[in-house]
Structures are given as C-alpha cells and as structure tokens.
Design a protein around this motif. Sequence first.
Motif, short mmCIF file in Angstrom:
data_model
loop_
_atom_site.label_atom_id
_atom_site.label_comp_id
_atom_site.label_asym_id
_atom_site.label_seq_id
_atom_site.Cartn_x
_atom_site.Cartn_y
_atom_site.Cartn_z
N ALA A 48 -9.29 8.74 1.99
CA ALA A 48 -8.70 7.50 1.41
C ALA A 48 -7.60 7.78 0.80
O ALA A 48 -6.49 7.12 0.42
CB ALA A 48 -9.86 6.95 0.39
N GLN A 49 -7.77 9.09 -0.12
CA GLN A 49 -6.42 9.41 -0.97
C GLN A 49 -5.15 9.79 0.04
O GLN A 49 -4.10 9.04 -0.27
CB GLN A 49 -6.63 10.63 -1.58
CG GLN A 49 -8.16 10.87 -2.30
CD GLN A 49 -8.54 9.49 -3.11
OE1 GLN A 49 -7.59 8.88 -3.82
NE2 GLN A 49 -9.64 9.03 -2.83
N THR A 50 -5.23 10.20 1.07
CA THR A 50 -4.19 10.41 1.94
C THR A 50 -3.53 8.96 2.60
O THR A 50 -2.59 8.68 2.39
CB THR A 50 -4.52 11.11 3.29
OG1 THR A 50 -5.08 12.51 2.89
CG2 THR A 50 -3.47 11.16 4.27
N THR A 51 -4.60 8.08 2.89
CA THR A 51 -4.15 6.75 3.42
C THR A 51 -3.68 6.01 2.35
O THR A 51 -2.56 5.32 2.59
CB THR A 51 -5.52 6.18 4.04
OG1 THR A 51 -5.99 6.97 5.04
CG2 THR A 51 -5.06 4.94 4.67
N GLY A 52 -4.28 5.88 1.19
CA GLY A 52 -3.75 5.08 0.33
C GLY A 52 -2.42 5.49 -0.15
O GLY A 52 -1.50 4.73 -0.64
N SER A 53 -2.04 6.85 -0.26
CA SER A 53 -0.80 7.48 -0.93
C SER A 53 0.19 7.03 0.14
O SER A 53 1.46 6.48 -0.21
CB SER A 53 -0.85 9.00 -1.01
OG SER A 53 -1.77 9.24 -1.93
N ILE A 54 -0.24 6.95 1.23
CA ILE A 54 0.74 6.61 2.54
C ILE A 54 1.02 5.09 2.41
O ILE A 54 2.33 4.54 2.54
CB ILE A 54 0.34 7.24 3.88
CG1 ILE A 54 0.20 8.72 4.05
CG2 ILE A 54 1.20 6.46 4.97
CD1 ILE A 54 -0.21 9.22 5.13
N GLY A 55 -0.23 4.41 2.44
CA GLY A 55 0.10 2.92 2.29
C GLY A 55 0.72 2.38 1.11
O GLY A 55 1.38 1.16 1.28
N ARG A 56 1.12 3.17 0.04
CA ARG A 56 1.65 2.50 -1.16
C ARG A 56 3.22 2.85 -0.92
O ARG A 56 3.94 2.32 -1.76
CB ARG A 56 1.26 3.03 -2.27
CG ARG A 56 -0.13 2.64 -2.70
CD ARG A 56 -0.54 3.01 -4.20
NE ARG A 56 -1.91 2.22 -4.63
CZ ARG A 56 -3.02 2.97 -4.57
NH1 ARG A 56 -3.11 4.23 -4.01
NH2 ARG A 56 -4.20 2.41 -4.87
N LEU A 57 3.44 3.60 0.02
CA LEU A 57 4.87 3.73 0.24
C LEU A 57 5.64 2.89 0.74
O LEU A 57 4.91 2.00 1.75
CB LEU A 57 5.05 5.01 1.05
CG LEU A 57 4.75 6.60 0.55
CD1 LEU A 57 4.89 7.70 1.45
CD2 LEU A 57 5.76 6.84 -0.91
N SER A 58 6.97 2.75 0.82
CA SER A 58 7.83 1.57 1.54
C SER A 58 7.82 1.93 3.08
O SER A 58 7.41 3.03 3.46
CB SER A 58 9.25 1.57 1.24
OG SER A 58 9.79 2.95 1.48
N GLU A 59 7.91 0.86 3.81
CA GLU A 59 7.85 0.97 5.22
C GLU A 59 8.97 2.05 5.74
O GLU A 59 8.72 2.83 6.50
CB GLU A 59 8.13 -0.41 5.96
CG GLU A 59 7.97 -0.47 7.30
CD GLU A 59 8.36 -1.64 7.96
OE1 GLU A 59 8.20 -1.98 9.18
OE2 GLU A 59 8.51 -2.73 7.27
N SER A 60 10.06 2.01 5.02
CA SER A 60 11.18 3.02 5.43
C SER A 60 10.71 4.58 5.25
O SER A 60 11.03 5.54 6.09
CB SER A 60 12.48 2.58 4.93
OG SER A 60 12.25 2.85 3.44
#
Length: 586
Positions: free
Chosen positions: A307-319
């Motif tokens: 979840a930490q990996t996915t959440g960290s990635i999810g909070r980044l901008s699309e670009s």
Amino acid sequence: MSEASETAPSLYESLRLLGEREDLGIFGSDAFALFAIETRFAIPDILGVATDILTEGDKDKKCDLLYVGREARTGVICQSYWAKGDKPNPPTNKAADLHTAASWVLNPVDTSSMGRQLLAARDELLDALANNDLDDLELWYVHNLSPFGDAGLELEQAATAAKSILATLGYGDINVRGLQVTPDKVDEWLRSSDGRVVIHDRITVPCAQWVPETGDGWKGVYTTVSAAWLRGLYTKYASERLFAGNIRGDMKPRRSQGDINNGIQRTITDNPGRLWAYNNGITALVEKLDTSGTELVIRGISIVNGAQTTGSIGRLSESSTKNPAARVLIRFVESADPAVVRDISTFNNTQNEILPSDFRSSDPTQARLVREFENTGIAVYWGPRRGGSGRGARRPSDLLDSDLVAQALAAFHGFPDTAYHAKNQIWRDNAIYDRFFSDKTTAAHVVFCVGLVHGVREYKMELRWLESRTGLQNKIHEFFSNRGSEFLMTFAIAGCIEEILSKAIVDKWKLSFGDTVSLEVAEEYWLPVVKALANYVDQLMPAARSGNLRDRKRVDSAASDFQSRVATGRVGVTALDAFVPFVMTG
C-alpha cells in the motif's frame, strides 16, 4: 444492549455486533459512532478513550465526537444521528451541522464559549497538526439510514470550508473529506479487516508475460506492471477500497529524508529504472484470475501488501509516472477459502512496520507474561500481538490491551508524559521498553497498575454521567476533561503509595494484590482510593492543562504538592485504611 441496537435490522453485520456490545450501551445514541471509530481505526480499548473523544453536551458546537488518530494520521470530527422507526432519509441539517463543528474546532471566535470536553479535544487536534502527525481530516455524519445525496452535498460544503480554514492556518496540505458513516459503510470496514475484496471490476493487467504458481487453497501469478498503471488504479478506486484488505492502508509521504514513502517517490522521479530493484513489490488478492487468453485478466482487487508503494505512486502527477522504466513486481493471488484469504493478508503485512508493539510480540518478557496470566487466570493477556476475536467482535471482558499495560506501567513508575504522549516509544525504544518490561514485571504487578488506571477511568465515567454534581465534583470533572489526566492521576496516586500504606516501599515493582486477585477486583480495590484522593485535584490542575504534561518540572511540582496534601490529610481517610490490607509489598 445499546440504545442504538434496539431498532437494528439484522441484515447489517455492524448492527448485529453492536447489539452484542453491552459495554457500549451506556453511550446511547453515540454507541454506533464509537463502534465505527473502533472498527475503522482498530482501537482495542474503545472504552478507555470514549470519554476523551466524546464531546457532545454543554457547548459542544455541533460536534458530538472528535478523534485524533496519530497512528492512522487521521482526525475525525463527527456528528451523530440515530433514527427510530421508519424514516426514508437522514436529516440534512445534521450533516450541515458539521460545517459549524469544523469552524468552531479549527477557528473559534471565542474559546470561552466552547465546552471543556470540546476544548480538550481541540487542543489534541491542534497539537497533532502542529507536530505533523496528521495527513487527513474527515467529517463524519454517522447515522443508521442509507446514504442520502443532499446530506452528501452538505458534507462536501463543510469539507471545502474546513479545507479553507486549514489553509489559512498553514495546514493547506491536509486532505479533508466528508463521509456518511452508515451501517453499510461500517460493514465494509468490518469486511476489510478480514482481508476481503471490495472492488469487483474486471481489470486487464497490461503485461507481456506472467509466471503462474499454485499452492494449498490458492493459485496466483506474478508479473511486472508500470508505475503509471498503479497510479491509474489508485486514482480510480481511492485508497479506502483499493487497500481494503491491507492492515495499515497507505500513508502520505512525510517530508523527512528517511521516510520510505518519500524515498519511493524520489526513486520514481530521479531513478525510475531502479524502482523494480529497490522495491519489494506488491501482493494483491483477487476474486478471479483468467490466464486462458493472451491477456492477463483479473476480477476484483485488494492490495494487501504494498500500500505504501501504491499510495506513493498514486499521489504523484500523471507525468511523473509515465516513464516506462518505472516498473514494479506484483503478485495476484486468488483463493476461495476465507481462512486462507485472511492469512494471506495477515502474513503479508507482517513484513511491514504495522505497529511498534508488533516488534515485541516474540520478546521473552512478553512470552513470560502471557504464560503467567494463563497460569493465574487473573486476566487475559495476549501480549503485543493482534488477533483473537477481530474488529467489532466481542472480546473477553478482562482482556488487557498491551498498549494500556505499557501506559499503566509508565504512569505508575513515574512517566505520565511517556504514557500519554509517547506510547509507541515504549515499544520502539529499547531503553524505554526495558524500563517497564523486565524480570521485575509480573502479571500481578501489571494487574495492580492497570487496576489503578481502570479505577481512575471508572470514576471519570461516573462523574460524566452524574446529573447533578457538587462543586468539588465539578472541579474533579473539569480536571478529567483534560487529555492525559488519567495518567497524571495514576502517576500522582502512585507517588503517594507510601503515604497510603503508611510504610516505606523499597521496590514499587513488588507491589500487587497477589496472584489470585482479578483485574475486576483490583479496580474495585482502587476505586475508593481514587475517589478519596481526587479531592486534592486542585494540586494537579497546573500540570493537567493543555500541553503541560510534557513539562516535567511542572508535572513533578504538581505531584509533589499533591503528595503533601495527601500526607496531611491521611488521618481519618477510611478508604485508604480499607485498601491497605489487600496490598502485598514483597
């Protein structure tokens, strides 16, 4: 049985379980809100925090409950409503009340017009914000009806206003949202605790190849996916559903350089080609795996590890996630066996830092204490491990929560600030842990200390529900409205133990009621003592007010004054005389 359970339809698991919770019955219409808080944040000792977080009453400013969850990094401002009989929708004005509640909590015009309980809760919230301990603020409209659109609109408006206030206070990065907490929603949280999948969509996984695996009661595949695909999942489903089977959920990256989530984001932006090698990967439960065609297709998904990996990635901008080199290893596991599903979630999460206390679950002192409690039967103690009956279910009435044990020992042995403000440090820091858990720590002494905390809490609860209080009782009630007051009182009473027993005590760790006195009886022994000594609460007031518990000089001075008053008032206090024969000192 609680007032809230009287009209509860059996189709909701949350209401069925609430109906079995006699311990919550005294809270009437607030019982369901407390049950929801307990379930959502996995609180093992909801009764221990109930009187602190409930703010309903005199000058509550439309705030029925205010909870600060530092471990979950989430605060909750709550308005509660319980419908009796057939009603189509919850009243919209109750949802609108959260606009008022949030405004008063975050930016009051005049704090003197706020109730004591609300002020104490507000101080706790502001302290958490100031110490960067919160990422999210949720406005809960708790009711026992179906979600209502107009109520949802009011919640959105309240959340927007709260977000604006936080921004003006310098906390613009705090996420704010409104939420209707209904029986269906709490059922969803209960299902989440068993690692179940709550997303049921058919999803194509964009990968060229995968490796299948099978085992006892499960089958799965592992492959590699792009950071962009993970971000898409996070954006579409939001963390609450995507991480339904994860014990921790995702945590917002903090600004510290050492924070793991911050490190994940830096890797993606600075060294995307190393993400796969640096990261342990993700495990996801699915309802169905389809590998029969040229594409890998899953039905349903719940990320139980990563979840930490996915959440960290999810909070980044699309670009930021578009670089094709940013890839992550992922496992998809399918099982129809509920026990296997639950164990997959549990055992995958043991790889994470779930709670500081989890690291002590195999500690020899903890193992010995568990055996001692089993042998004596004076209370139930499972040690610092989770398990047992699960969230929402009925637990043994004499179950000792490991955190409360640690806090009681800390407060009794001179560290009320650690007990209240640094509970996790007891488990995390070896030096602090060894101070309270050693060969000196016995089951009987634990019951002695926890019994005192329970006695303090019982008197605190008794005063809360009194319809008419004397002037002195009002003063004591005011003292108990301060956060951490129960540990300050425990510390102060423990400091008077020689005055109470009229004898020198060489080693306080040898104090107990013996190996046959249960936790319930220990509380009965302590309660009259607590009531008698609480009459000297004036001496503790300077240390009880907001933030002062961290001021050791002020705390020690207040405790010294308290001890002096107890010493001069010792003669003729029959409650103390009756207590002495039960205490063993060696």
